[in-house]
Design a protein around this motif. Sequence first.
Motif, PDB file in Angstrom:
ATOM      1  N   ASP A 267      40.593  15.245  80.495  1.00 22.86           N
ATOM      2  CA  ASP A 267      39.467  16.144  80.739  1.00 22.86           C
ATOM      3  C   ASP A 267      38.702  15.581  81.939  1.00 22.86           C
ATOM      4  N   SER A 268      38.017  16.459  82.655  1.00 22.56           N
ATOM      5  CA  SER A 268      37.234  16.004  83.812  1.00 22.56           C
ATOM      6  C   SER A 268      35.894  15.419  83.406  1.00 22.56           C
ATOM      7  N   SER A 269      35.491  15.609  82.145  1.00 22.04           N
ATOM      8  CA  SER A 269      34.194  15.150  81.670  1.00 22.04           C
ATOM      9  C   SER A 269      34.325  13.805  80.963  1.00 22.04           C
TER      10      SER A 269
ATOM     11  N   ALA B  16      40.489  12.996  84.238  1.00 18.01           N
ATOM     12  CA  ALA B  16      41.317  13.463  85.352  1.00 18.01           C
ATOM     13  C   ALA B  16      40.919  14.892  85.692  1.00 18.01           C
ATOM     14  N   ASP B  17      41.308  15.308  86.890  1.00 14.24           N
ATOM     15  CA  ASP B  17      41.035  16.662  87.380  1.00 14.24           C
ATOM     16  C   ASP B  17      42.325  17.467  87.362  1.00 14.24           C
ATOM     17  N   VAL B  18      42.229  18.742  86.996  1.00 17.18           N
ATOM     18  CA  VAL B  18      43.435  19.570  86.920  1.00 17.18           C
ATOM     19  C   VAL B  18      44.141  19.676  88.261  1.00 17.18           C
ATOM     20  N   HIS B  19      43.400  19.570  89.360  1.00 20.67           N
ATOM     21  CA  HIS B  19      44.025  19.671  90.677  1.00 20.67           C
ATOM     22  C   HIS B  19      44.943  18.485  90.970  1.00 20.67           C
ATOM     23  N   ASP B  20      44.695  17.366  90.308  1.00 20.31           N
ATOM     24  CA  ASP B  20      45.482  16.156  90.562  1.00 20.31           C
ATOM     25  C   ASP B  20      46.641  15.985  89.592  1.00 20.31           C
ATOM     26  N   TRP B  21      46.693  16.803  88.545  1.00 26.01           N
ATOM     27  CA  TRP B  21      47.694  16.617  87.496  1.00 26.01           C
ATOM     28  C   TRP B  21      48.980  17.360  87.824  1.00 26.01           C
TER      29      TRP B  21
ATOM     30  N   GLN C 139      38.896  28.777  83.351  1.00 25.41           N
ATOM     31  CA  GLN C 139      37.816  29.609  83.877  1.00 25.41           C
ATOM     32  C   GLN C 139      36.877  28.803  84.763  1.00 25.41           C
ATOM     33  N   TRP C 140      36.879  27.472  84.628  1.00 29.53           N
ATOM     34  CA  TRP C 140      36.045  26.596  85.455  1.00 29.53           C
ATOM     35  C   TRP C 140      36.746  26.219  86.757  1.00 29.53           C
ATOM     36  N   VAL C 141      37.985  26.705  86.957  1.00 27.39           N
ATOM     37  CA  VAL C 141      38.784  26.333  88.133  1.00 27.39           C
ATOM     38  C   VAL C 141      39.099  27.610  88.903  1.00 27.39           C
ATOM     39  N   PRO C 142      38.280  27.973  89.891  1.00 26.21           N
ATOM     40  CA  PRO C 142      38.446  29.275  90.544  1.00 26.21           C
ATOM     41  C   PRO C 142      39.832  29.507  91.149  1.00 26.21           C
ATOM     42  N   ASP C 143      40.502  28.442  91.586  1.00 27.04           N
ATOM     43  CA  ASP C 143      41.802  28.608  92.233  1.00 27.04           C
ATOM     44  C   ASP C 143      42.964  28.311  91.294  1.00 27.04           C
ATOM     45  N   HIS C 144      42.747  28.467  89.980  1.00 26.23           N
ATOM     46  CA  HIS C 144      43.780  28.007  89.055  1.00 26.23           C
ATOM     47  C   HIS C 144      45.068  28.815  89.121  1.00 26.23           C
ATOM     48  N   LEU C 145      45.004  30.082  89.555  1.00 24.10           N
ATOM     49  CA  LEU C 145      46.244  30.856  89.652  1.00 24.10           C
ATOM     50  C   LEU C 145      47.221  30.232  90.643  1.00 24.10           C
ATOM     51  N   ALA C 146      46.695  29.555  91.647  1.00 21.94           N
ATOM     52  CA  ALA C 146      47.562  28.895  92.623  1.00 21.94           C
ATOM     53  C   ALA C 146      48.227  27.652  92.037  1.00 21.94           C
TER      54      ALA C 146
END
Length: 255
Positions: free
Chosen positions: A60-62, A79-84, A100-107
């Motif tokens: 989790d990022s928190s 950890a951050d989802v962008h790095d995983w 929903q907290w990650v605006p670019d998650h579809l990418a």
Amino acid sequence: MWDPDKYLAFDDLRARPFFDLMGRVGADQPRRVVDVGCGPGNLTVTLAQRWPGAALEAFDSSPEMVAAAREHGIAATVADVHDWRPAPDTDVVVTNAVLQWVPDHLALLPDWVAALPGGAWLAIQVPGNFDAPSHVTIRELARSQRWRQRLGAAGILDRQAVPDPAGYAAVLTAAGCRVDAWETTYLQPLTGADPVLEWVTGTALRPIRDALDDAEWQRFRAELAPLLRTAYPREEDGTTWLPFRRVFAVAHKAE
């Protein structure tokens, strides 16, 4: 900052979409199960119970949420989802009320699917209530003259949005998966003087809480409370009904 205790105040109601999501995951004996955005770990525990032979990865990022997850016996990391990226033996990925907290998650999703082995499962659940009266009321108050300057820079005025089920289905099908996508609106029975305010305090109001000092936060809550009571009136028996739309997608990668 996230408050695990506030988030868990409605843990039974918040957990139901998770179990509806996991009911559509057909993995039998996965080697590795990953909880992306594990939160306080109360639901991650159920993944370990369902698949006791799997390596369980959770992050989790928190830091506050990770600390709470560790108290549940989960070896969670920050950890951050962008790095995983999925490890080669990852057979199940679960992301519950996170993207929903990650605006670019579809990418991110096609890259995740590409890294997963054949036969892997990716299970996604996100709230789809950004046009609900609760969120509209929050944004309108944040846009008001007395709060705009303080909250505008924090991105509070932006409307967070997620795709509908068809949007997730299109992305995940193009990535090479069979997709089961749907949406459900739960009617949550809440009780108390300001139950909707308490509900959103654990989720939607977190960015606002982070942007304000303690005195400002109390003033914002005091102004928001009567607006939410009007939007969600209490019934004679004391129940306040909160419609809560959720969007689901379960993707099964081709062998």
